[in-house]
Design a protein around this motif. Structure first.
Motif, PDB file in Angstrom:
ATOM      1  N   VAL A   1       0.862  -1.184   0.000  1.00 43.38           N
ATOM      2  CA  VAL A   1       0.000   0.000   0.000  1.00 43.38           C
ATOM      3  C   VAL A   1       0.896   1.231   0.000  1.00 43.38           C
ATOM      4  N   ILE A   2       0.682   2.092  -0.967  1.00 43.26           N
ATOM      5  CA  ILE A   2       1.409   3.360  -1.041  1.00 43.26           C
ATOM      6  C   ILE A   2       0.452   4.479  -0.650  1.00 43.26           C
ATOM      7  N   GLY A   3       0.850   5.267   0.339  1.00 43.26           N
ATOM      8  CA  GLY A   3       0.061   6.431   0.741  1.00 43.26           C
ATOM      9  C   GLY A   3       0.783   7.703   0.356  1.00 43.26           C
ATOM     10  N   LEU A   4       0.043   8.668  -0.155  1.00 39.59           N
ATOM     11  CA  LEU A   4       0.605   9.946  -0.587  1.00 39.59           C
ATOM     12  C   LEU A   4      -0.061  11.070   0.193  1.00 39.59           C
ATOM     13  N   GLY A   5       0.744  11.967   0.734  1.00 39.85           N
ATOM     14  CA  GLY A   5       0.207  13.089   1.490  1.00 39.85           C
ATOM     15  C   GLY A   5       0.882  14.389   1.119  1.00 39.85           C
ATOM     16  N   VAL A   6       0.098  15.450   1.011  1.00 40.55           N
ATOM     17  CA  VAL A   6       0.611  16.777   0.660  1.00 40.55           C
ATOM     18  C   VAL A   6       0.069  17.807   1.636  1.00 40.55           C
ATOM     19  N   VAL A   7       0.950  18.666   2.125  1.00 41.14           N
ATOM     20  CA  VAL A   7       0.560  19.847   2.899  1.00 41.14           C
ATOM     21  C   VAL A   7       1.480  20.996   2.493  1.00 41.14           C
ATOM     22  N   ASP A   8       1.084  22.203   2.854  1.00 41.32           N
ATOM     23  CA  ASP A   8       2.007  23.327   2.834  1.00 41.32           C
ATOM     24  C   ASP A   8       2.784  23.247   4.147  1.00 41.32           C
ATOM     25  N   ASN A   9       4.104  23.176   4.075  1.00 35.82           N
ATOM     26  CA  ASN A   9       4.889  22.985   5.298  1.00 35.82           C
ATOM     27  C   ASN A   9       4.763  24.145   6.273  1.00 35.82           C
ATOM     28  N   LEU A  10       4.431  25.346   5.783  1.00 33.23           N
ATOM     29  CA  LEU A  10       4.216  26.486   6.668  1.00 33.23           C
ATOM     30  C   LEU A  10       2.750  26.651   7.053  1.00 33.23           C
ATOM     31  N   GLY A  11       1.845  25.970   6.323  1.00 31.21           N
ATOM     32  CA  GLY A  11       0.419  26.018   6.620  1.00 31.21           C
ATOM     33  C   GLY A  11       0.045  24.896   7.562  1.00 31.21           C
ATOM     34  N   LYS A  12      -0.523  23.816   7.009  1.00 32.39           N
ATOM     35  CA  LYS A  12      -0.865  22.665   7.838  1.00 32.39           C
ATOM     36  C   LYS A  12       0.361  22.146   8.590  1.00 32.39           C
ATOM     37  N   GLY A  13       1.552  22.310   7.992  1.00 32.89           N
ATOM     38  CA  GLY A  13       2.761  21.821   8.637  1.00 32.89           C
ATOM     39  C   GLY A  13       3.282  22.694   9.754  1.00 32.89           C
ATOM     40  N   ALA A  14       2.683  23.851   9.972  1.00 32.14           N
ATOM     41  CA  ALA A  14       3.160  24.748  11.029  1.00 32.14           C
ATOM     42  C   ALA A  14       2.040  25.686  11.483  1.00 32.14           C
ATOM     43  N   ALA A  15       2.005  26.912  10.943  1.00 38.18           N
ATOM     44  CA  ALA A  15       1.128  27.955  11.471  1.00 38.18           C
ATOM     45  C   ALA A  15      -0.347  27.686  11.217  1.00 38.18           C
TER      46      ALA A  15
END
Length: 324
Positions: free
Chosen positions: A284-298
């Motif tokens: 199973v391959i899972g792929l995830g995307v966030v903005d590192n300064l958005g969901k990933g931080a502030a």
């Protein structure tokens, strides 16, 4: 309702993103900004595009023993710089620590807001997840909770924009070193490993032994994509269905049939997840995307603060991603 908030570490990338989001928040009023090297400057000198109402706010020298009256404090300090100082902040001040000192620390709630919002409501001390765990755990949570993958021997391959190294990231992350380049770093000992392993075990009830995580810096300003390789016999359709059920009432997670791209989340608090599975290969391959300064931080920090304060979770976070 006006909720008085402060930001310490405002001159860094995480603190600056928190400033941007709080400036447009319907209930938060920024009344305190603090830093070290930037102390004595007005916000407009550090952020020329600061809103007029905040332009002349003076950045103060960070001193937890000399805070004005605050309801919420956002701390965006380097790992190792916040544990002692934040312990001296009065108990009545709610804290969201964007830095790494309090993740799974005693007395602090781990703020994985899209997965465990009920743990955050009513808390007073919240530790924001790191940027890589934010993308990774949102991707893995539905599969682990549903027993579709085994928690051991997961391999995480991650790519982040240069802002993920922080404003004080050092000479090796400058333009000349980063442009037209791809840099792996933190092999086998990245500071995000422990929180990912602990969260995987909490979600699955099993052992995260064998977890492998390799991050890379890519020559773009912001954005983060993780590719996770897991063992499980579920089909692609089963994984997608599990994620859609798991996040059915969560406002910021988007489950997509096609692989997500970093630009989809740029400048937002969105989290994109998708899957590809081959049951015959137990893969199973899972792929995830966030903005590192958005969901990933502030972004997630503001989401957590909304939960702490009993506000709508989406308050101040409804802006669409930047495109192109």
């Amino acid at each position: 309702m006006s909720i008085r908030v402060g930001i310490v570490g405002i001159s860094g990338f995480g603190g600056g993103e928190a400033l941007r989001l709080i400036a447009g928040h319907p209930s938060f009023e920024l009344v305190y900004a603090a830093g070290d090297g930037s102390a004595g400057s007005r916000l407009v000198e550090r952020f020329p595009g600061a809103p007029t109402a905040l332009a002349n706010l003076v950045i103060e020298k960070w001193d937890p023993d000399a805070l004005p009256h605050l309801d919420v404090l956002f701390a965006s300090l380097p790992t190792g710089a916040s544990a002692d100082a934040l312990s001296r902040v009065p108990e009545e001040v709610k804290i969201v620590d964007i830095g790494g000192d309090h993740r799974y620390a005693e007395g602090w709630t781990y703020g994985l807001a899209d997965v465990w919002p009920e743990r955050i409501r009513g808390a007073r001390r919240v530790a924001n997840p790191g940027c890589f765990p934010a993308a990774t755990l949102n991707t893995l949570a539905p599969l682990l909770a549903g027993g579709l993958i085994t928690p051991g021997n997961i391999v995480i391959d991650a790519k982040t924009g240069i802002s993920g190294a922080g404003r004080g990231g050092g000479g090796s992350f400058g333009y000349a070193e980063s442009n037209e380049n791809l840099q792996p770093y933190g092999l086998l000992q990245h500071l995000h490993m422990p929180e990912m392993a602990t969260s995987i075990e909490h979600l699955s009830g099993g052992s995260a032994a064998g977890l492998v995580f390799t991050p890379h810096l890519v020559p773009m300003t912001r954005g983060l994509l993780v590719t996770t390789y897991c063992r499980g016999s579920a089909s692609t359709g089963q994984c997608l269905e599990a994620a859609r059920d798991f996040y059915a009432d969560r406002p910021f997670v988007r489950v997509t049939d096609r692989p997500p791209q970093t630009k989809w989340a740029a400048g937002s608090n969105l989290s994109f997840v998708s899957y590809a599975a081959d049951p015959a290969r137990d893969l199973v391959i899972g792929l995830g995307v966030v903005d590192n300064l958005g969901k990933g931080a502030a972004g997630q920090a503001v989401q957590n603060a909304n939960l702490l304060c009993g506000l709508p979770e989406t308050a101040g976070l409804g802006g669409a991603p930047l495109w192109p």
